[in-house]
Design an enzyme around this catalytic site. Structure first.
Site, short mmCIF file in Angstrom:
data_model
loop_
_atom_site.label_atom_id
_atom_site.label_comp_id
_atom_site.label_asym_id
_atom_site.label_seq_id
_atom_site.Cartn_x
_atom_site.Cartn_y
_atom_site.Cartn_z
N GLU A 278 54.44 64.26 28.85
CA GLU A 278 54.83 63.22 27.89
C GLU A 278 56.35 63.19 27.73
O GLU A 278 56.94 62.13 27.53
CB GLU A 278 54.14 63.46 26.54
N TRP A 281 57.47 61.20 30.60
CA TRP A 281 57.43 59.75 30.43
C TRP A 281 58.69 59.26 29.71
O TRP A 281 59.20 58.17 30.01
CB TRP A 281 56.18 59.33 29.66
N TRP A 309 53.16 32.12 26.77
CA TRP A 309 52.78 32.83 25.55
C TRP A 309 52.48 31.83 24.43
O TRP A 309 53.01 30.73 24.41
CB TRP A 309 53.90 33.77 25.10
N ASN A 344 49.56 57.65 19.53
CA ASN A 344 49.83 57.01 20.82
C ASN A 344 48.63 56.26 21.37
O ASN A 344 48.77 55.18 21.95
CB ASN A 344 50.31 58.04 21.84
N TRP A 362 55.00 40.10 24.39
CA TRP A 362 55.19 41.53 24.17
C TRP A 362 56.52 41.83 23.50
O TRP A 362 56.66 42.83 22.77
CB TRP A 362 55.10 42.30 25.50
N TRP A 385 56.00 49.01 25.94
CA TRP A 385 55.44 47.67 25.72
C TRP A 385 55.25 46.95 27.04
O TRP A 385 54.23 46.27 27.24
CB TRP A 385 56.35 46.88 24.78
#
Length: 479
Positions: A278, A281, A309, A344, A362, A385
């Protein structure tokens, strides 16, 4: 290498996202010059993207903690407000400082302003030293065999780990300095205005957190004493408050470094690979941001530029307030508002719901998280995102659409998470806690729930929303 002391002129240590004394390379380099120190934090008023409200609340408390820690070592934290270059020039003029030390930042705006400031200072024969104080490797450092940056996480992390392991063995985290030699002359100070004026949010949120270096160390130690053993499975259960480390706000403020986390996890001989991935990431997100400076604004994958959108202010507001009619989604959005943090697993679900069930851009969700997350991070926020949207690097494919009640039934089986944050549903039986619209009328009545009044009907029906999202995706690709 830092220069040897040549006079009694002070050195400035410019704190930014490194609000700690231990493992702070810029601070330690300045201490080693044996100069008096001006320990400076600037609330920069000319940032391209200012901090959100939640991050400012955390910053207020974190700076108070740092100030106390510095005072205990004999120093003083100087707080100033304004454009960074102008403030630095003023502090240099007042103090006669001949050196400035800082730890680097990696978003485009930060890189540009730091480069300009460094060049300006060096033109005036002022020493400038900069360091990596926030990442395990520099974003440009780990390259593919072809010489580019990694665009897929697993091979990136495999290559990065081969660099990090030996480096950590040779260069463990720095200890905090034993003392700080203060600059004795009084300098102009500013009263930073970081707390919200109209909300009591600050007092409520901070009951769950202890901002500062000591709070970060305590949280890491508590996690490593036991919860890390169950991390692989427990991290997916949002009602398990010890299932994750909850270090992210401390890490984002720089109250603890990834090197300190890495060493502590490895020294404890824990099975820490999943946990440390993690951290990986986060590192990967900074690689993406460094090579794609507009990551928060522009689709990483250009084929998403054609996506149409929806503009739906009413639905967006319902999402922000946790009033979508999907309990697992609503619990997550309310947890965010009430605590400044969200589990998360739930983040992925609420993001998917906004993007794919509501077809809302987003970027709108990313902006909401930027304002409400205590840990709002320029790399992790935008990369995450885009990952959910399917528009990012190594992203989940767009057609992976999280089932908002299926996820709840799997990861909140007994409804504990929903009941905590959506208390109007607390008396609904487990069978219907994630899907109250399926509950018989007598059960709803007994639980005191009237759909559309005490709790909303679903904003959109799941199957219809899924089909609409997939159809819109195909249209955007000309299929």
């Amino acid at each position: 290498m830092t220069q040897e002391k040549t006079s009694d002129a002070p050195a400035i240590v410019w704190f930014r996202r490194d609000l700690r004394l231990a493992d702070n390379p810029a601070l330690m380099a300045a201490v080693e010059t044996e100069r008096p120190l001006v320990l400076l934090y600037i609330d920069e008023t000319d940032l391209e993207r200012p901090y959100g409200a939640a991050k400012k609340v955390w910053l207020h408390h974190s700076l108070n903690s740092l100030s106390k820690s510095i005072h205990d070592k004999g120093g003083k934290l100087l707080l100033r407000e304004g454009p960074a270059e102008a403030v630095l020039d003023d502090v240099i003029k007042q103090s006669g400082a001949e050196a400035v030390f800082w730890n680097r930042r990696y978003e485009a705006d930060g890189i540009e302003r730091d480069s300009n400031i460094k060049a300006s200072l060096q033109d005036r024969d002022i020493e400038v030293e900069t360091f990596n104080g926030s990442l395990l490797t520099e974003p440009w450092e780990v390259e593919t065999q072809a010489g580019g940056y990694y665009k897929v996480f697993t091979p990136y992390w495999r290559a990065a780990s081969q660099v990090i392991g030996p480096r950590m063995a040779a260069n463990p985290p720095l200890k905090a300095p034993n003392e700080l030699i203060p600059f004795q002359k009084n300098l102009k100070e500013d009263e930073l205005d970081l707390l919200p004026k109209s909300l009591d949010w600050d007092e409520k949120v901070m009951t769950d957190w202890s901002p500062g270096e000591n709070g970060a160390r305590d949280r890491l130690n508590s996690f490593l004493k036991g919860p890390i053993k169950e991390y692989t499975d427990a991290r997916n259960i949002p009602s398990n408050e010890t299932g994750t480390s909850r270090l992210s706000p401390h890490l984002a403020a720089g109250e603890i470094s990834p090197k300190q986390i890495w060493q502590a996890a490895r020294d404890g001989k824990h099975d820490a690979d999943k946990f440390l991935s993690e951290i990986g990431w986060r590192e990967f997100s900074y690689v993406l941001l460094y090579h794609n400076p507009k990551l928060a604004e522009k689709n990483y994958k250009a084929d998403f530029d054609n996506f149409e959108w929806r503009t739906d202010k009413k639905s967006f507001e319902a999402w922000t307030k946790g009033q979508t009619g999907y309990p697992f989604v609503d619990a997550g959005m309310r947890e965010l508002w009430q605590t400044g943090w969200m589990h998360n697993r739930v983040r992925m679900v609420v993001a998917s719901f906004l993007i794919k069930h509501l077809l809302i851009d987003w970027r709108d969700g990313e902006a909401w998280f930027w304002d409400t997350l205590l840990e709002a991070d320029p790399a992790a926020n935008s990369a995450s995102w885009q990952w959910v949207a399917g528009s990012g690097a190594d992203a989940a494919p767009y057609f992976r659409i999280f089932n908002p009640f299926g996820q709840g039934e799997k990861f909140d089986e007994d409804g504990d998470y929903v009941r905590k944050f959506v208390p109007e549903l607390k008396d609904i039986p487990n069978k219907y806690i994630q899907t109250p619209w399926k509950a018989p009328k007598e059960i709803l009545k007994k639980a005191g729930v009237t759909l559309g009044e005490t709790y909303p009907e679903p904003l959109v029906e799941h199957t219809h929303a899924r089909e609409r999202a997939l159809s819109r995706y195909k249209e955007s690709r000309g299929e």
